[in-house]
Design a protein around this motif. Structure first.
Motif, PDB file in Angstrom:
ATOM      1  N   VAL A  18     -37.011 -95.551  39.800  1.00 62.54           N
ATOM      2  CA  VAL A  18     -36.469 -94.648  38.784  1.00 62.54           C
ATOM      3  C   VAL A  18     -36.858 -93.254  39.236  1.00 62.54           C
ATOM      4  CG1 VAL A  18     -36.515 -93.935  36.371  1.00 62.54           C
ATOM      5  CG2 VAL A  18     -36.679 -96.363  36.948  1.00 62.54           C
ATOM      6  N   GLY A  19     -35.933 -92.533  39.848  1.00 70.57           N
ATOM      7  CA  GLY A  19     -36.240 -91.244  40.432  1.00 70.57           C
ATOM      8  C   GLY A  19     -36.374 -91.348  41.944  1.00 70.57           C
ATOM      9  N   LYS A  20     -37.094 -90.394  42.512  1.00 72.22           N
ATOM     10  CA  LYS A  20     -37.126 -90.206  43.975  1.00 72.22           C
ATOM     11  C   LYS A  20     -38.282 -90.967  44.627  1.00 72.22           C
ATOM     12  CE  LYS A  20     -35.302 -87.880  47.482  1.00 72.22           C
ATOM     13  NZ  LYS A  20     -33.941 -88.178  47.926  1.00 72.22           N
ATOM     14  N   LYS A  59     -30.508 -70.705  41.549  1.00 77.93           N
ATOM     15  CA  LYS A  59     -30.261 -71.162  40.178  1.00 77.93           C
ATOM     16  C   LYS A  59     -31.162 -72.338  39.816  1.00 77.93           C
ATOM     17  CE  LYS A  59     -25.423 -69.691  40.393  1.00 77.93           C
ATOM     18  NZ  LYS A  59     -24.025 -70.147  40.586  1.00 77.93           N
ATOM     19  N   LEU A  60     -31.356 -73.251  40.759  1.00 79.13           N
ATOM     20  CA  LEU A  60     -32.202 -74.418  40.495  1.00 79.13           C
ATOM     21  C   LEU A  60     -33.658 -74.016  40.307  1.00 79.13           C
ATOM     22  CD1 LEU A  60     -30.646 -76.940  43.049  1.00 79.13           C
ATOM     23  CD2 LEU A  60     -30.448 -77.014  40.556  1.00 79.13           C
ATOM     24  N   LEU A  74     -36.637 -82.059  45.385  1.00 79.89           N
ATOM     25  CA  LEU A  74     -35.716 -81.158  44.684  1.00 79.89           C
ATOM     26  C   LEU A  74     -34.389 -80.926  45.405  1.00 79.89           C
ATOM     27  CD1 LEU A  74     -35.626 -79.125  42.130  1.00 79.89           C
ATOM     28  CD2 LEU A  74     -35.872 -77.393  43.896  1.00 79.89           C
ATOM     29  N   LEU A  75     -34.447 -80.426  46.631  1.00 80.56           N
ATOM     30  CA  LEU A  75     -33.262 -79.807  47.220  1.00 80.56           C
ATOM     31  C   LEU A  75     -32.045 -80.718  47.328  1.00 80.56           C
ATOM     32  CD1 LEU A  75     -34.651 -77.404  49.968  1.00 80.56           C
ATOM     33  CD2 LEU A  75     -33.973 -76.907  47.627  1.00 80.56           C
ATOM     34  N   VAL A  76     -32.139 -81.810  48.064  1.00 83.16           N
ATOM     35  CA  VAL A  76     -30.956 -82.630  48.322  1.00 83.16           C
ATOM     36  C   VAL A  76     -30.362 -83.164  47.025  1.00 83.16           C
ATOM     37  CG1 VAL A  76     -30.115 -84.766  49.397  1.00 83.16           C
ATOM     38  CG2 VAL A  76     -31.624 -83.247  50.668  1.00 83.16           C
ATOM     39  N   ALA A  85     -31.341 -86.211  38.486  1.00 85.83           N
ATOM     40  CA  ALA A  85     -31.068 -84.767  38.571  1.00 85.83           C
ATOM     41  C   ALA A  85     -29.839 -84.410  37.749  1.00 85.83           C
ATOM     42  CB  ALA A  85     -30.863 -84.358  40.035  1.00 85.83           C
ATOM     43  N   ALA A  86     -28.789 -85.216  37.849  1.00 87.84           N
ATOM     44  CA  ALA A  86     -27.552 -84.947  37.121  1.00 87.84           C
ATOM     45  C   ALA A  86     -27.772 -85.018  35.609  1.00 87.84           C
ATOM     46  CB  ALA A  86     -26.471 -85.941  37.545  1.00 87.84           C
TER      47      ALA A  86
END
Length: 265
Positions: A246-248, A210-211, A35-37, A70-71
């Motif tokens: 596709v993703g992290k 907020k996230l 999540l964070l970065v 994320a965007a």
């Protein structure tokens, strides 16, 4: 959840309490790692620098990566945002499902030309992790009052080993503009690097709050491509370097243990 500029590829880490954040209810450890970065980066680029508003258009490079996914999710929290996303063709169906209106195969198409066909005036915001000649290309794609936010130089990496010629070419082609030139363009050029915001604890904590709220509302959810134990770190890096993810891509100290099968009666 924790933030640290480096040193997280180990079993035990020590970080300042100001860089720690409680996981929201229902979140997995893998999601917390993802999540964070990525989401702080995407959020601050889109909303703090980009000032994203309804009915605008956004170009997201490397749209299937961690920051890209994320965007996309964050863009969908704003009404009627048109998303252009670059990625290899096999990832296009997944991008369309996630909300990208116009996936573009950067390997076979000129993304600038493709965007101009659909939106002759260009786009309002460009997220640029590429650098080199792509930054100038993106700047020219901006509408009046448009913004490009540079947050990486991925074009420096062309293979599994360093290519000094490619690095020199990317450096030579770096975008450059004078104050007088930008004055006449009515466009903005921004740079973002989360790693150099260590001391902005209140600002970052406000973004994380907020996230977490967006996660709890079900509006964002980290996309996990794959999970790798430490002893397969080379394979994990190759997964990203070959742009298969596709993703992290997540690292864990040990391979997840399979639950023992229940004995049949």
């Amino acid at each position: 959840m924790i933030l640290a500029r480096s040193g997280l590829w180990q079993e035990v880490v020590n970080v300042p309490v100001s860089q720690t954040f409680p996981m929201p209810e229902g979140m997995s450890f893998e999601e917390a790692a993802a999540l964070l970065v990525n989401y702080i980066t995407a959020y601050m680029i889109l909303f703090d620098f980009g000032n994203l508003r309804p009915n605008q258009s956004v170009l997201i490079h490397m749209a299937a990566g961690g920051v890209g996914t994320a965007a996309i999710q964050l863009c969908k929290t704003v009404e009627n945002v048109t998303i252009f996303g670059t990625a290899s063709a096999p990832k296009h169906d997944l991008l369309k499902e996630s909300g990208v209106a116009h996936p573009i195969d950067y390997r076979t198409m000129d993304y600038a030309e493709e965007i101009r066909k659909i939106s002759p005036k260009g786009v309002d915001i460009v997220l640029d992790p590429l650098g080199g000649s792509d930054t100038a290309k993106a700047f020219n794609l901006l509408k009046p009052m448009g913004k490009i936010i540079i947050y990486g130089v991925a074009n420096l990496v062309t293979g599994q080993k360093r290519n000094l010629m490619a690095m020199a070419k990317t450096w030579w082609n770096q975008f450059s503009i004078t104050a007088l030139q930008i004055l006449h363009q009515n466009k903005a050029v921004c740079g973002y690097h989360l790693g150099y915001m260590d001391e902005e604890t209140e600002l970052i904590r406000g973004v994380v709050t907020k996230l977490v709220n967006l996660y709890s509302q079900g509006k964002i959810k980290p996309k996990i491509d794959s999970v790798w134990p430490f002893d397969q770190v080379a394979d994990a890096m190759r997964q990203m370097q070959e742009k298969k993810n596709v993703g992290k891509v997540i690292l864990v100290p040990e391979a997840p243990k399979e639950e023992p099968k229940k004995a049949e009666n």
